[in-house]
Design a protein around this motif. Structure first.
Motif, short mmCIF file in Angstrom:
data_model
loop_
_atom_site.label_atom_id
_atom_site.label_comp_id
_atom_site.label_asym_id
_atom_site.label_seq_id
_atom_site.Cartn_x
_atom_site.Cartn_y
_atom_site.Cartn_z
N MET A 1 0.83 -1.19 0.00
CA MET A 1 0.00 0.00 0.00
C MET A 1 0.88 1.25 0.00
SD MET A 1 -3.03 0.90 2.62
CE MET A 1 -3.94 -0.48 1.94
N THR A 2 0.46 2.25 -0.75
CA THR A 2 1.23 3.48 -0.80
C THR A 2 1.09 4.26 0.51
OG1 THR A 2 0.46 3.54 -3.07
CG2 THR A 2 1.65 5.46 -2.30
N LEU A 3 2.19 4.67 1.08
CA LEU A 3 2.11 5.41 2.33
C LEU A 3 2.86 6.72 2.21
CD1 LEU A 3 2.62 2.57 4.96
CD2 LEU A 3 0.54 3.81 4.49
N HIS A 4 2.39 7.61 1.36
CA HIS A 4 3.00 8.93 1.27
C HIS A 4 2.83 9.65 2.59
CE1 HIS A 4 3.56 8.67 -3.04
NE2 HIS A 4 2.31 8.31 -3.17
N VAL A 5 3.80 10.41 2.97
CA VAL A 5 3.69 11.18 4.21
C VAL A 5 2.90 12.45 3.97
CG1 VAL A 5 4.98 12.45 5.96
CG2 VAL A 5 5.77 10.21 5.21
N ASP A 6 3.10 13.06 2.81
CA ASP A 6 2.52 14.38 2.59
C ASP A 6 1.04 14.29 2.23
OD1 ASP A 6 4.91 15.57 3.10
OD2 ASP A 6 5.53 15.59 0.99
N ARG A 7 0.31 15.24 2.79
CA ARG A 7 -1.09 15.41 2.41
C ARG A 7 -1.15 15.98 0.99
NH1 ARG A 7 -3.85 20.20 3.31
NH2 ARG A 7 -2.17 20.88 4.66
N ILE A 8 -2.17 15.62 0.26
CA ILE A 8 -2.38 16.29 -1.02
C ILE A 8 -3.78 16.89 -1.01
CG2 ILE A 8 -0.79 14.81 -2.28
CD1 ILE A 8 -3.21 13.49 -3.55
N ASP A 9 -3.92 18.00 -1.66
CA ASP A 9 -5.22 18.66 -1.64
C ASP A 9 -6.04 18.24 -2.86
OD1 ASP A 9 -4.30 20.10 -3.79
OD2 ASP A 9 -3.91 21.92 -2.63
N ASN A 55 -13.48 5.53 16.23
CA ASN A 55 -13.61 4.57 15.12
C ASN A 55 -13.20 5.27 13.82
OD1 ASN A 55 -14.32 2.30 13.65
ND2 ASN A 55 -16.45 2.27 14.35
N GLY A 56 -12.92 4.50 12.79
CA GLY A 56 -12.61 5.09 11.49
C GLY A 56 -12.19 4.04 10.49
N PRO A 57 -12.11 4.45 9.22
CA PRO A 57 -11.80 3.49 8.15
C PRO A 57 -10.30 3.27 7.99
CG PRO A 57 -12.27 5.64 7.21
CD PRO A 57 -12.38 5.80 8.70
N ASN A 58 -9.92 2.01 7.83
CA ASN A 58 -8.50 1.68 7.71
C ASN A 58 -8.38 0.36 6.94
OD1 ASN A 58 -5.77 2.62 9.24
ND2 ASN A 58 -5.73 0.41 8.95
N PRO A 59 -8.37 0.43 5.61
CA PRO A 59 -8.39 -0.81 4.83
C PRO A 59 -7.19 -1.70 5.14
CG PRO A 59 -7.84 1.08 3.44
CD PRO A 59 -8.28 1.62 4.76
N GLN A 60 -7.48 -3.00 5.35
CA GLN A 60 -6.37 -3.91 5.66
C GLN A 60 -5.60 -4.31 4.40
OE1 GLN A 60 -7.00 -7.96 6.88
NE2 GLN A 60 -9.13 -8.01 6.15
N HIS A 61 -6.25 -4.24 3.23
CA HIS A 61 -5.58 -4.58 1.97
C HIS A 61 -5.58 -3.36 1.05
CE1 HIS A 61 -5.46 -8.76 3.04
NE2 HIS A 61 -6.77 -8.83 3.13
N GLU A 62 -4.68 -3.36 0.10
CA GLU A 62 -4.71 -2.33 -0.94
C GLU A 62 -6.07 -2.43 -1.65
OE1 GLU A 62 -2.37 0.26 -3.79
OE2 GLU A 62 -1.28 -1.27 -2.69
N PRO A 63 -6.82 -1.32 -1.71
CA PRO A 63 -8.17 -1.40 -2.28
C PRO A 63 -8.17 -1.87 -3.74
CG PRO A 63 -7.84 0.68 -1.11
CD PRO A 63 -6.49 0.02 -1.20
N ASP A 64 -9.22 -2.60 -4.08
CA ASP A 64 -9.41 -3.08 -5.44
C ASP A 64 -10.29 -2.04 -6.14
OD1 ASP A 64 -9.86 -4.42 -7.74
OD2 ASP A 64 -10.96 -6.09 -6.85
N GLY A 65 -9.70 -1.21 -6.99
CA GLY A 65 -10.47 -0.15 -7.66
C GLY A 65 -10.41 1.14 -6.86
N ARG A 66 -11.28 2.07 -7.28
CA ARG A 66 -11.25 3.40 -6.65
C ARG A 66 -11.74 3.33 -5.21
NH1 ARG A 66 -14.78 6.36 -10.99
NH2 ARG A 66 -15.67 4.27 -10.91
N TYR A 67 -10.97 3.94 -4.32
CA TYR A 67 -11.27 3.90 -2.89
C TYR A 67 -12.06 5.13 -2.47
CZ TYR A 67 -10.40 3.88 2.18
OH TYR A 67 -10.53 3.90 3.56
N HIS A 68 -13.15 4.89 -1.78
CA HIS A 68 -13.90 5.97 -1.15
C HIS A 68 -13.58 5.92 0.34
CE1 HIS A 68 -17.28 8.24 0.47
NE2 HIS A 68 -17.54 8.69 -0.74
N TRP A 69 -13.45 7.09 0.96
CA TRP A 69 -13.05 7.16 2.37
C TRP A 69 -13.94 6.30 3.27
CZ3 TRP A 69 -13.82 11.77 6.15
CH2 TRP A 69 -12.93 11.65 7.22
#
Ligand SMILES: [Fe+2]
Length: 483
Positions: A1-9, A55-69
């Motif tokens: 999974m990609t773990l960029h540190v920087d926020r993107i707008d 609580n909050g969303p935290n996918p355990q696997h790299e999402p399959d397709g476009r990810y919605h929060w």
């Protein structure tokens, strides 16, 4: 999974196609940790004992397709404070879907933006339990905004105890934002779905048994997100935001806001039958969250965060347009009065500043209250909270604690001071992510004086991804009754 540190707008997301909800402050975390001996700047108040959990969303696997929060698996993050010491824990909620995907080693479901064609038969969406967290009958319940199984968790270890069916008495699903009445011990809940009567409502006893369960007839499928309670009534919502019927026929998710239809609020005695629902009409809108509700003479007063523009944005283009068009929140404090004698509704804006994720002192839930603690929404376009507002709903005035440059807060539950008699005598606790450090901390504020800044900051050597709802469990309510 990609773990960029920087926020993107938002602009970066549109240009690069990088999903802002998988990077920076939102990036999922992979490790489940228990961390003690946390550094504290200042001193934890000695009368602050209990568990802050979010609580909050935290996918355990790299999402399959476009990810919605909203797609990610539920992960709960807690800080257990006992005798001036703090312990941090984070755990995934072991839902059925999580366990099956863990066994498979990859996603079995695509997210809500993708067509559900290849998802498990009969399960177009994964029931993630990722939205709300509340405390009832000595256990935490993780709840999902689309209505699903409530998952019970140990409030200290965060271990998943299993899907909660209230001793086999639960005959429906449960939506996020069930309401626990701390004075009676009862839990009021609703669910909603695609089949008539489209909504159901019930009451769980203090001992964890469903004592009341009825259908609520709606004109069609709706997407209610919250309810409200008073001492004697529950308030349910029928708002003109629908899943587009044409999209539904094709198994897709597309919102449609019908500005020609009224908002409707169903007021029902706590143990009333279906025939006792009284519907009150108001101007069309959408509401994610109620703040509080109470009885006042012939009227039911209900304060909410009212969304100004419920329809998805149409000004975005590119592969992520569908994802990003739904992820905006532009809401303000608003008051309804439902007159039980005349059947009339009146409504007024309390304040027009943009705030959401309200908390109150849960000791006054369902009774007249004066204060609400809301998260101020940053003009940044990816739903970040730059301040914590203390509203005086008598006047509409707010005092705000700003988290500071590059620091983003989280829904801040109220922790009453033991023995307190004043509504605002207690603390507010919030995860704050500092994007310069790439780390999170917990700020503890005196609710009587939020502008004074934190009484202490509990530093975490990890990042708590931006998430959804939180609660505070006082030590005396934990199993065993001690910290
Ligand atoms: Fe919510």
């Amino acid at each position: 999974m990609t773990l960029h540190v920087d926020r993107i707008d938002l602009a970066d997301a549109i240009r690069t196609g990088v999903n802002p909800y998988l990077v920076g402050p939102y990036a999922p975390t992979r490790d489940e940790l228990t961390l003690t001996d946390l550094e504290v700047v200042g001193e934890i108040p000695d009368d602050l004992n209990g568990v802050y959990v979010r609580n909050g969303p935290n996918p355990q696997h790299e999402p399959d397709g476009r990810y919605h929060w909203f797609d990610g698996d539920a992960m709960v993050h807690s800080v257990h404070i006992a005798d001036g010491q703090a312990t941090y824990r984070n755990r995934w909620v072991r839902t059925d879907g999580f366990q099956r995907e863990r066994q498979a080693g990859s996603p079995l479901w695509k997210g809500i933006i993708e067509p559900p064609g290849d998802n498990p038969p009969g399960e177009p969406e994964k029931d993630t339990a990722n939205t709300d967290i509340l405390f009832h009958n000595e256990r935490l319940l993780a709840l999902w905004y689309r209505s699903g199984k409530p998952y019970a968790l140990d409030p200290v270890t965060l271990e998943t105890l299993g899907a909660e069916d209230f001793g086999g008495t639960l005959r429906c699903e449960v939506s996020a934002h069930a309401k626990a009445d701390e004075r009676t011990g009862e839990l009021m809940f609703f669910d909603y779905g695609m089949k008539p009567p489209y909504m159901r409502y019930g009451v769980v006893s203090p001992q964890g048994v469903v004592r009341h369960f009825i259908g609520i007839d709606l004109p069609g499928p709706r997407l209610p997100h919250d309810m409200a309670i008073t001492d004697r009534y529950s308030i349910l919502m029928d708002l003109p935001l629908y899943n587009d019927p044409e999209a539904t026929r094709h198994g897709r998710f597309k919102l449609f806001f019908d500005n020609d239809k009224p908002s409707r609020f169903g007021v029902i005695p706590r143990f009333g039958n279906s025939a006792r629902v009284r519907w009150f009409e108001a101007d069309p809108c959408f509401i994610y969250h109620s703040v509080n509700s109470w009885e006042e003479g012939d009227e039911i007063v209900m304060d909410v965060c009212r969304v100004k523009h419920p329809e998805p944005r149409t000004d975005l283009e590119g592969p992520l347009a569908n994802v990003l068009s739904y992820l905006r929140l532009d809401a303000h404090m608003h008051r309804y009065r439902f007159n039980l004698r005349t059947g009339k509704t009146t409504e007024q804006t309390i304040d027009d500043d943009n705030s959401e994720f309200p908390s109150i002192n849960n000791n006054v839930l369902g009774t007249p209250s004066r204060y609400a603690y809301n998260m101020h929404i940053s003009p940044e376009s990816t739903l970040l909270f730059d301040g914590l507002m203390k509203y005086d709903v008598h006047t509409g005035a707010a005092e705000t604690h700003w988290f500071g440059d590059g620091r983003w807060g989280s829904e801040a539950p109220f922790a009453p001071r033991p023995g307190s008699t004043e509504e605002d005598d207690g603390y507010l606790v919030s995860y704050v992510y500092d994007e310069r450090e790439g780390l999170s901390e917990v700020e503890v504020l005196d609710a009587r004086d939020v502008t004074a800044g934190p009484l202490c900051r509990i530093k975490l050597p990890v990042r708590v991804p931006i998430g959804f709802h939180a609660t505070w469990v006082p030590a005396e309510r934990l199993p065993g009754g001690s910290a």
